[in-house]
Design a protein around this motif. Sequence first.
Motif, short mmCIF file in Angstrom:
data_model
loop_
_atom_site.label_atom_id
_atom_site.label_comp_id
_atom_site.label_asym_id
_atom_site.label_seq_id
_atom_site.Cartn_x
_atom_site.Cartn_y
_atom_site.Cartn_z
N THR A 166 -3.37 5.73 0.97
CA THR A 166 -2.93 5.80 -0.43
C THR A 166 -1.43 5.58 -0.61
N LEU A 167 -0.63 5.98 0.36
CA LEU A 167 0.83 5.90 0.19
C LEU A 167 1.45 4.66 0.84
N VAL A 168 0.74 4.03 1.78
CA VAL A 168 1.29 2.87 2.46
C VAL A 168 0.44 1.62 2.21
N ALA A 169 -0.83 1.69 2.58
CA ALA A 169 -1.67 0.50 2.55
C ALA A 169 -1.96 0.01 1.14
N MET A 170 -2.28 0.92 0.23
CA MET A 170 -2.59 0.49 -1.14
C MET A 170 -1.36 -0.09 -1.84
N PRO A 171 -0.17 0.53 -1.75
CA PRO A 171 1.00 -0.13 -2.33
C PRO A 171 1.31 -1.49 -1.68
N MET A 172 1.09 -1.59 -0.36
CA MET A 172 1.28 -2.89 0.29
C MET A 172 0.35 -3.94 -0.31
N LYS A 173 -0.88 -3.52 -0.59
CA LYS A 173 -1.86 -4.46 -1.13
C LYS A 173 -1.50 -4.89 -2.54
N TYR A 174 -1.19 -3.93 -3.39
CA TYR A 174 -1.02 -4.25 -4.80
C TYR A 174 0.40 -4.67 -5.18
N PHE A 175 1.39 -4.19 -4.45
CA PHE A 175 2.77 -4.56 -4.78
C PHE A 175 3.34 -5.61 -3.83
N GLY A 176 2.81 -5.67 -2.62
CA GLY A 176 3.33 -6.61 -1.63
C GLY A 176 2.39 -7.76 -1.33
N ASP A 177 1.21 -7.76 -1.97
CA ASP A 177 0.21 -8.81 -1.76
C ASP A 177 -0.12 -8.98 -0.27
N ASN A 178 -0.31 -7.82 0.41
CA ASN A 178 -0.60 -7.82 1.84
C ASN A 178 -1.78 -6.88 2.07
N ASN A 179 -2.94 -7.44 2.41
CA ASN A 179 -4.17 -6.67 2.60
C ASN A 179 -4.33 -6.06 3.99
N LEU A 180 -3.44 -6.34 4.91
CA LEU A 180 -3.63 -5.94 6.30
C LEU A 180 -3.81 -4.43 6.46
#
Length: 107
Positions: free
Chosen positions: A23-37
Amino acid sequence: MNGALTRYRIIAWIVGVLLLALTLVAMPMKYFGDNNLGVMIIAPVHGWLYVVYLAAVADLARRVQWPVTRILLVALAGTIPFLSFIMERRVVGWLSGADRQPSFTEA
């Protein structure tokens, strides 16, 4: 019962840390950084370990004969960020008798 409690405590921490990472790293990466990894790695691992968490809760609940409402509360704690840590401490308190209310017959 000590083994079941230890297993529950370990998996509660692991599931809690993975949920926070999700919730604090992966989801922001996905939605704000366009990175699904992060989501592609952490989400399935958290999902499978949540199943292990449920098995540990069931094992502990069977050994200490918890009511269904308590089992559900502890089981759901692995789905809400930070709650698995709080519930882990609460479970230790329940089993050690630390939060037991004194009765009028005890002096």
